[in-house]
Design a protein around this motif. Structure first.
Motif, PDB file in Angstrom:
ATOM      1  N   UNK A 205      17.705  12.612  30.080  1.00 20.96           N
ATOM      2  CA  UNK A 205      16.302  12.326  30.409  1.00 20.96           C
ATOM      3  C   UNK A 205      15.673  11.420  29.354  1.00 20.96           C
ATOM      4  N   UNK A 206      16.094  11.583  28.084  1.00 21.43           N
ATOM      5  CA  UNK A 206      15.547  10.704  27.055  1.00 21.43           C
ATOM      6  C   UNK A 206      15.945   9.265  27.342  1.00 21.43           C
ATOM      7  N   UNK A 207      17.197   9.071  27.762  1.00 18.12           N
ATOM      8  CA  UNK A 207      17.646   7.717  28.082  1.00 18.12           C
ATOM      9  C   UNK A 207      16.794   7.146  29.206  1.00 18.12           C
ATOM     10  N   UNK A 208      16.512   7.979  30.232  1.00 14.97           N
ATOM     11  CA  UNK A 208      15.614   7.523  31.302  1.00 14.97           C
ATOM     12  C   UNK A 208      14.289   7.072  30.730  1.00 14.97           C
ATOM     13  N   UNK A 209      13.783   7.875  29.807  1.00 17.08           N
ATOM     14  CA  UNK A 209      12.485   7.551  29.218  1.00 17.08           C
ATOM     15  C   UNK A 209      12.538   6.198  28.515  1.00 17.08           C
ATOM     16  N   UNK A 210      13.607   6.019  27.728  1.00 15.92           N
ATOM     17  CA  UNK A 210      13.656   4.777  26.948  1.00 15.92           C
ATOM     18  C   UNK A 210      13.926   3.560  27.833  1.00 15.92           C
ATOM     19  N   UNK A 211      14.405   3.806  29.065  1.00 15.88           N
ATOM     20  CA  UNK A 211      14.516   2.677  29.992  1.00 15.88           C
ATOM     21  C   UNK A 211      13.137   2.260  30.502  1.00 15.88           C
ATOM     22  N   UNK A 212      12.239   3.246  30.548  1.00 17.06           N
ATOM     23  CA  UNK A 212      10.901   2.947  31.061  1.00 17.06           C
ATOM     24  C   UNK A 212       9.925   2.562  29.960  1.00 17.06           C
ATOM     25  N   UNK A 213      10.224   2.984  28.757  1.00 22.85           N
ATOM     26  CA  UNK A 213       9.272   2.788  27.676  1.00 22.85           C
ATOM     27  C   UNK A 213      10.039   2.306  26.457  1.00 22.85           C
ATOM     28  N   UNK A 214       9.576   1.254  25.785  1.00 24.37           N
ATOM     29  CA  UNK A 214      10.363   0.705  24.676  1.00 24.37           C
ATOM     30  C   UNK A 214      10.485   1.691  23.503  1.00 24.37           C
ATOM     31  N   UNK A 215      11.700   1.864  23.005  1.00 27.12           N
ATOM     32  CA  UNK A 215      11.943   2.793  21.902  1.00 27.12           C
ATOM     33  C   UNK A 215      11.152   2.387  20.669  1.00 27.12           C
TER      34      UNK A 215
ATOM     35  N   UNK B 204       9.034  10.993  37.314  1.00 22.67           N
ATOM     36  CA  UNK B 204       9.804   9.836  36.860  1.00 22.67           C
ATOM     37  C   UNK B 204       8.972   8.844  36.054  1.00 22.67           C
ATOM     38  N   UNK B 205       7.782   9.231  35.642  1.00 20.38           N
ATOM     39  CA  UNK B 205       6.969   8.302  34.861  1.00 20.38           C
ATOM     40  C   UNK B 205       7.221   8.527  33.375  1.00 20.38           C
ATOM     41  N   UNK B 206       7.017   7.503  32.568  1.00 17.73           N
ATOM     42  CA  UNK B 206       7.238   7.691  31.132  1.00 17.73           C
ATOM     43  C   UNK B 206       6.347   8.786  30.555  1.00 17.73           C
ATOM     44  N   UNK B 207       5.161   8.983  31.154  1.00 19.01           N
ATOM     45  CA  UNK B 207       4.249  10.001  30.618  1.00 19.01           C
ATOM     46  C   UNK B 207       4.868  11.393  30.682  1.00 19.01           C
ATOM     47  N   UNK B 208       5.700  11.635  31.690  1.00 15.04           N
ATOM     48  CA  UNK B 208       6.354  12.941  31.791  1.00 15.04           C
ATOM     49  C   UNK B 208       7.666  12.951  31.013  1.00 15.04           C
ATOM     50  N   UNK B 209       8.429  11.892  31.188  1.00  9.61           N
ATOM     51  CA  UNK B 209       9.751  11.865  30.565  1.00  9.61           C
ATOM     52  C   UNK B 209       9.664  11.858  29.038  1.00  9.61           C
TER      53      UNK B 209
END
Ligand SMILES: Nc1ncnc2c1ncn2[C@@H]1O[C@H](COP(=O)(O)OP(=O)(O)OP(=O)(O)O)[C@@H](O)[C@H]1O
Ligand SMILES: [Mg+2]
Lengths: 486, 265
Positions: A222-232, A449-454
């Protein structure tokens, strides 16, 4: 047949295996059990293990897989038209399960028999009111397809249940018969059952290890999903935390990390000295009687639910600190503050530090105390110069345990420090921590699936890495001291 | 040989350092020491001998009030050090123990460096004024305990890393460094090889010029070699107390004789 009865049957087969195994071994020895390679008890044990363990494993596996199989079969019966506007296939499936359970109840109460039920059709009977009569509430009207699916679900469930019962009992009996037949005087039942037990131990420890890996893996995915949506880069370097419902959020970890560290630091600053000193008092100065009363009294603190501490922070400590410290000193007017959460968390941590340290100090050998007193040292010199250094590795361990509790604490922070992410040095300001934000982001009403949740998973990952690092440091420190003192 | 005669003469001349009268010790209900009277002379080595469990260690621990640390232990009677009752309320057991040092039956080095172990006593009592002086005390104590040559290159290594015999000598050095007036040694040589034993015995003989030394031992030879006076304990009673030569050659009590010749014990 119910699950409990099945378990009882397996236990009975295993018990019979134990008794018969012993008997058979005794008979095989021709009356002189010394001729056997292994004691009769081991023969019994090996039959018992071979009867029970494979059957239980099969049972567990079956219970795990059965719902998946059934749902796969039933899911085909649901047409796209059965899925209401804005709902999902999963919701319909849970309706199916509910209706199936409800029908079970209806039949069990004798309101309907199986053949009536088979003839019953959703478009002719009001299924919903029938179910309501037995206390099962279904949200919407039940469509014919859902009703048929539920009936199919029930049918498969019974069928699979019977199959499972037969298979499990067959496996138990097979294990029983095979292992019983193998018994001869030369049979190495002791080695076999030792090996079996060893495998069991290894399997158990694997469960713990694999679970850890599973947790890390799910966090990681899930973290990887997050970083796909939001820049690390923004996550790790941004100094603002400002999630928005409509995208364009600032999700920098620093305000949260700072809050976590600040609150934990205040908590430890309070808990470590108090806990350590009370441990020293209890173990070195207090009489046996006092110790036997005071120690459990302190440990009661550890049993108070953290939500109760949270209430204490909210209604007592917070206003007190605000009225007597923050406002007179001009440091703010908020009753939720780092100080409030830190102090209350510190109280919660006292028993962790004191109880463990007390045990550790008690484990320091009396001969060291004698040696010090014998040289004319006072009690406090002995404590400071001999006992504390000797107990240090354990005390460090206790403190680090308290620290990871502090870092993971959520409830006290929500109620004591508030939920505002802020980078500030003033301890009387409201701040918040990683754990609080994990909860609020996951339970917020943004899409999953939004960065705010992930972001919750990325935060969890950071927390995990952080406590892991803490533990590694702890191990290193403890080992270093141990080398020096052993 | 001339020396021998000299010391024997000096025995009578020495003042009494410790005098015990009617000492009873109880561990809960166990009566461990029964009505013991003893006078320990200054600048003399006194040996306590007796079978295991007869109360030698218990009596030794009365002399520096180490029994205070055992909850169930109760001491009655009267023990005087230089004429002052050591169980008097005004006496601080901490100060008493600085004067009456002790080496325990089992080696118990602190989990500190060898240097810090020896420097422990001088530091807490403020016996030295400078680091150099402390270094000197540490070296001298280690030399007297016959340990210096083995540890001089690793004074900062942990004391717990030494062998059992080395640890025991470290504990002796630690006790000596505090410069006590009386030194109580509970079987100091039980873990030592013959060479180290000889060195410790030499040390005891040397210490005698300044301290009163009391040594508990299970070795008759050792008692005969190092002590001027010997006390024989049996089942909590002091059976016989007198000059070592006399106890070993001409005991007055039959129990002493059978113990020395190896018939009870
Ligand atoms: N801490 C204690 N609690 C209860 N009883 C004790 C304690 N220490 C010693 N005793 C008892 O007191 C008696 C005397 O013990 P002590 O240790 O003085 O014997 P000892 O002569 O030194 O023997 P050893 O030569 O084996 O060292 C023994 O019966 C022992 O069981
Ligand atoms: Mg003893």
């Amino acid at each position: 047949m119910t699950f409990g009865v099945l378990l009882l049957i397996i236990v009975a087969i295993a018990a019979a295996g134990y008794v018969l195994g012993r008997q058979r071994a005794r008979n095989a020895s021709g009356g002189d059990t010394r001729r056997l390679h292994s004691l009769t008890g081991y023969h019994g044990q090996s039959v018992m293990l071979f009867s029970a363990v494979p059957a239980l494993l099969l049972l567990g596996l079956w219970l795990l897989l059965q719902p998946m199989l059934i749902e796969n079969r039933v899911a085909g019966m649901i047409q796209p038209g059965d899925i209401p506007e804005g709902g999902s296939a999963e919701l319909v499936m849970s309706d199916v399960r509910r209706v199936a359970d409800g029908l079970d109840l209806v039949v069990a109460q004798g309101a309907l028999n199986e053949s009536d039920l088979a003839a019953m059709r959703a478009d002719l009977t009001n299924v919903r009111s029938r179910l309501a009569e037995v206390g099962v509430a279904v949200g919407s009207e039940i469509s014919p397809n859902v009703f048929q699916a539920a009936k199919e679900y029930r049918r498969l469930d019974t069928r699979f249940g019977t199959a499972m019962t037969i298979a499990v009992i067959a496996v138990a009996l097979a294990g029983f018969a095979l292992s019983l037949r193998r018994i001869t005087p030369e049979y190495r039942a002791r080695n076999v059952s030792e090996g079996f037990v060893l495998t069991l131990f290894i399997a158990s420890s694997l469960v713990a290890i694999l679970t850890t890996f599973g947790i890390v893996a799910s966090l990681l995915v899930e973290s990887v999903h997050f970083f796909q949506l939001y820049p690390a880069k923004d996550f790790f370097l941004s100094l603002t935390w400002n999630p928005q419902f409509r995208g364009g959020s600032d999700l920098g970890i620093w305000p949260l990390l700072w809050g976590t560290l600040y609150v934990s630091f205040v908590a430890l600053l309070f808990a470590v000295p108090v806990g350590l000193m009370s441990a020293i008092y209890l173990s070195e100065y207090a009489s046996k009687r006092l110790r036997s009363l005071a120690k459990p009294a302190i440990e009661i603190l550890a049993g108070i639910p953290t939500i109760v501490y949270g209430l204490f922070a909210l209604v007592t400590v917070g206003p007190f600190l605000r009225d007597y410290f923050a406002q007179p000193m001009g440091l703010g007017s908020s009753s939720s503050s780092v100080m409030t959460a830190g102090l209350v968390m510190g109280i919660m941590l006292i028993p962790f530090v004191s109880s463990l340290s007390d045990d550790i100090i008690n484990a320091v050998p009396q001969s060291l105390r004698d040696g010090s007193y014998g040289l004319g040292a006072t009690q406090s010199e002995t404590v400071r110069q001999v006992i504390l250094p000797a107990a240090l590795p354990g005390i460090v361990g206790a403190i680090l345990l308290a620290a990871s509790r502090a870092i993971g604490e959520t409830m006290i922070v929500v109620m004591g420090a508030g939920a505002a992410a802020k980078l500030d040095i003033n301890p009387f300001e409201a701040m918040t921590t990683i754990t609080v934000k994990i909860v609020s982001q996951l339970t917020g009403d943004t899409e999953f699936a939004s960065p705010e949740t992930l972001v919750a998973f990325a935060l969890g990952m950071c927390l995990f890495v952080f406590t892991l690092g803490l533990n590694i440091v702890a191990l290193y420190v403890v080992r270093k001291y141990r080398e020096q003192y052993e | 040989m001339n020396d021998m005669r000299l010391t024997e003469k000096s025995v009578e001349a020495n003042d009494t350092k410790i005098s015990a009268r009617g000492v009873q010790v109880y561990y809960g209900d166990t009566h461990a020491i029964k009505d013991v009277d003893v006078d320990i002379a200054d600048q003399t080595v006194t040996a306590f001998i007796g079978p295991s469990g007869c109360g030698k260690s218990t009596f030794l621990r009365c002399l520096n009030r180490m029994n205070d640390t055992i909850d169930v232990c109760r001491v009655e009677g009267n023990i005087k050090l230089d004429g002052d009752d050591i169980y008097d309320k005004r006496v601080d057991p901490v100060q008493l123990r600085a004067k009456v040092g002790m080496v325990f039956q089992k080696p118990n080095p602190f989990p500190k460096s060898i240097y810090d172990n020896v420097a422990y006593g001088p530091r807490i009592h403020g016996l030295t004024r400078s680091k150099a002086e402390l270094d000197e005390v540490v070296e001298k104590s280690l030399r007297r305990a016959a340990l210096w040559n083995e540890v001089k290159d690793r004074l900062q290594a942990p004391g717990t890393g030494l062998s059992g015999g080395q640890q025991q000598r470290l504990c002796i050095a630690r006790a000596v460094a505090t410069s006590p007036e009386v030194l109580l040694m509970d079987e100091p040589c039980s873990a030592l090889d013959p060479i180290a034993t000889a060195q410790v015995e030499e040390l005891i003989d040397e210490l005698r010029s300044r301290f009163a030394v009391i040594i508990v031992t299970h070795s008759m030879q050792q008692a005969a070699r190092v002590s001027q006076r010997t006390a024989f304990f049996h089942l909590g009673n002091l059976v016989e107390f007198g000059e070592t030569g006399q106890i070993f050659t001409n005991p007055s009590d039959p129990r002493t004789e059978s113990y020395i010749t190896g018939r009870i014990g």
